[in-house]
Motif scaffolding. Structure first.
Motif, PDB file in Angstrom:
ATOM      1  N   MET A 159       0.819  -1.194   0.000  1.00  0.00           N
ATOM      2  CA  MET A 159       0.000   0.000   0.000  1.00  0.00           C
ATOM      3  C   MET A 159       0.859   1.253   0.000  1.00  0.00           C
ATOM      4  O   MET A 159       0.578   2.196  -0.703  1.00  0.00           O
ATOM      5  N   ARG A 160       1.923   1.236   0.802  1.00  0.00           N
ATOM      6  CA  ARG A 160       2.807   2.404   0.857  1.00  0.00           C
ATOM      7  C   ARG A 160       3.500   2.619  -0.477  1.00  0.00           C
ATOM      8  O   ARG A 160       3.671   3.744  -0.921  1.00  0.00           O
ATOM      9  N   ARG A 161       3.914   1.526  -1.078  1.00  0.00           N
ATOM     10  CA  ARG A 161       4.632   1.624  -2.350  1.00  0.00           C
ATOM     11  C   ARG A 161       3.727   2.195  -3.439  1.00  0.00           C
ATOM     12  O   ARG A 161       4.148   3.042  -4.224  1.00  0.00           O
ATOM     13  N   SER A 162       2.474   1.742  -3.509  1.00  0.00           N
ATOM     14  CA  SER A 162       1.562   2.255  -4.536  1.00  0.00           C
ATOM     15  C   SER A 162       1.234   3.727  -4.291  1.00  0.00           C
ATOM     16  O   SER A 162       1.068   4.495  -5.240  1.00  0.00           O
ATOM     17  N   ALA A 163       1.158   4.146  -3.034  1.00  0.00           N
ATOM     18  CA  ALA A 163       0.925   5.562  -2.732  1.00  0.00           C
ATOM     19  C   ALA A 163       2.129   6.405  -3.163  1.00  0.00           C
ATOM     20  O   ALA A 163       1.973   7.519  -3.680  1.00  0.00           O
ATOM     21  N   ALA A 164       3.327   5.866  -2.977  1.00  0.00           N
ATOM     22  CA  ALA A 164       4.531   6.584  -3.407  1.00  0.00           C
ATOM     23  C   ALA A 164       4.561   6.709  -4.926  1.00  0.00           C
ATOM     24  O   ALA A 164       4.885   7.770  -5.471  1.00  0.00           O
ATOM     25  N   TYR A 165       4.212   5.628  -5.639  1.00  0.00           N
ATOM     26  CA  TYR A 165       4.175   5.676  -7.101  1.00  0.00           C
ATOM     27  C   TYR A 165       3.128   6.672  -7.585  1.00  0.00           C
ATOM     28  O   TYR A 165       3.356   7.426  -8.535  1.00  0.00           O
ATOM     29  N   LEU A 166       1.975   6.681  -6.937  1.00  0.00           N
ATOM     30  CA  LEU A 166       0.924   7.616  -7.302  1.00  0.00           C
ATOM     31  C   LEU A 166       1.383   9.056  -7.062  1.00  0.00           C
ATOM     32  O   LEU A 166       1.181   9.932  -7.905  1.00  0.00           O
ATOM     33  N   GLY A 167       2.029   9.300  -5.936  1.00  0.00           N
ATOM     34  CA  GLY A 167       2.530  10.643  -5.637  1.00  0.00           C
ATOM     35  C   GLY A 167       3.590  11.090  -6.638  1.00  0.00           C
ATOM     36  O   GLY A 167       3.558  12.237  -7.105  1.00  0.00           O
ATOM     37  N   LEU A 168       4.505  10.201  -6.980  1.00  0.00           N
ATOM     38  CA  LEU A 168       5.526  10.535  -7.972  1.00  0.00           C
ATOM     39  C   LEU A 168       4.915  10.776  -9.350  1.00  0.00           C
ATOM     40  O   LEU A 168       5.330  11.693 -10.069  1.00  0.00           O
ATOM     41  N   SER A 169       3.935   9.987  -9.713  1.00  0.00           N
ATOM     42  CA  SER A 169       3.274  10.161 -11.000  1.00  0.00           C
ATOM     43  C   SER A 169       2.549  11.500 -11.067  1.00  0.00           C
ATOM     44  O   SER A 169       2.624  12.213 -12.074  1.00  0.00           O
ATOM     45  N   LEU A 170       1.851  11.846  -9.993  1.00  0.00           N
ATOM     46  CA  LEU A 170       1.163  13.139  -9.953  1.00  0.00           C
ATOM     47  C   LEU A 170       2.143  14.297 -10.005  1.00  0.00           C
ATOM     48  O   LEU A 170       1.909  15.287 -10.707  1.00  0.00           O
TER      49      LEU A 170
END
Length: 95
Positions: free
Chosen positions: A1-12
């Motif tokens: 979950m943390r990893r996907s949130a980090a990827y989402l934040g970086l993508s945004l």
């Protein structure tokens, strides 16, 4: 979950920075845009890869780039009826 949130934040962040850059820099005035447009223009006009240039390079210094992105751009331009990618490139307000 943390990893996907980090990827989402970086993508945004990437999308926002890219959109901000595109909004601030006028069309045709990015540092190497004239050279990329010259590459695409060559592909549309001659339907072949540009030759590797010899110095002085002028606008053909991007000829060493892999052709996928430029080829897709050239195909889209040709499909839309564009005869080439030439455009006025210079300081804002100049033509």
């Amino acid at each position: 979950m943390r990893r996907s949130a980090a990827y989402l934040g970086l993508s945004l962040a990437f999308l926002l920075l890219g959109a901000g850059y595109a909004a601030v820099v006028p069309a045709g005035e990015a540092p190497d845009e004239p050279a990329h447009l010259a590459y695409i223009d060559y592909l549309v006009r001659f339907r072949s890869l540009p030759p590797k240039p010899a110095p002085p390079y002028g606008l053909s210094y991007e000829a060493h780039q892999p052709p996928l992105d430029h080829g897709v751009s050239a195909a889209c331009l040709a499909a839309l009826g564009g005869g080439g990618a030439r455009m006025a490139v210079g300081k804002s307000g100049a033509s």
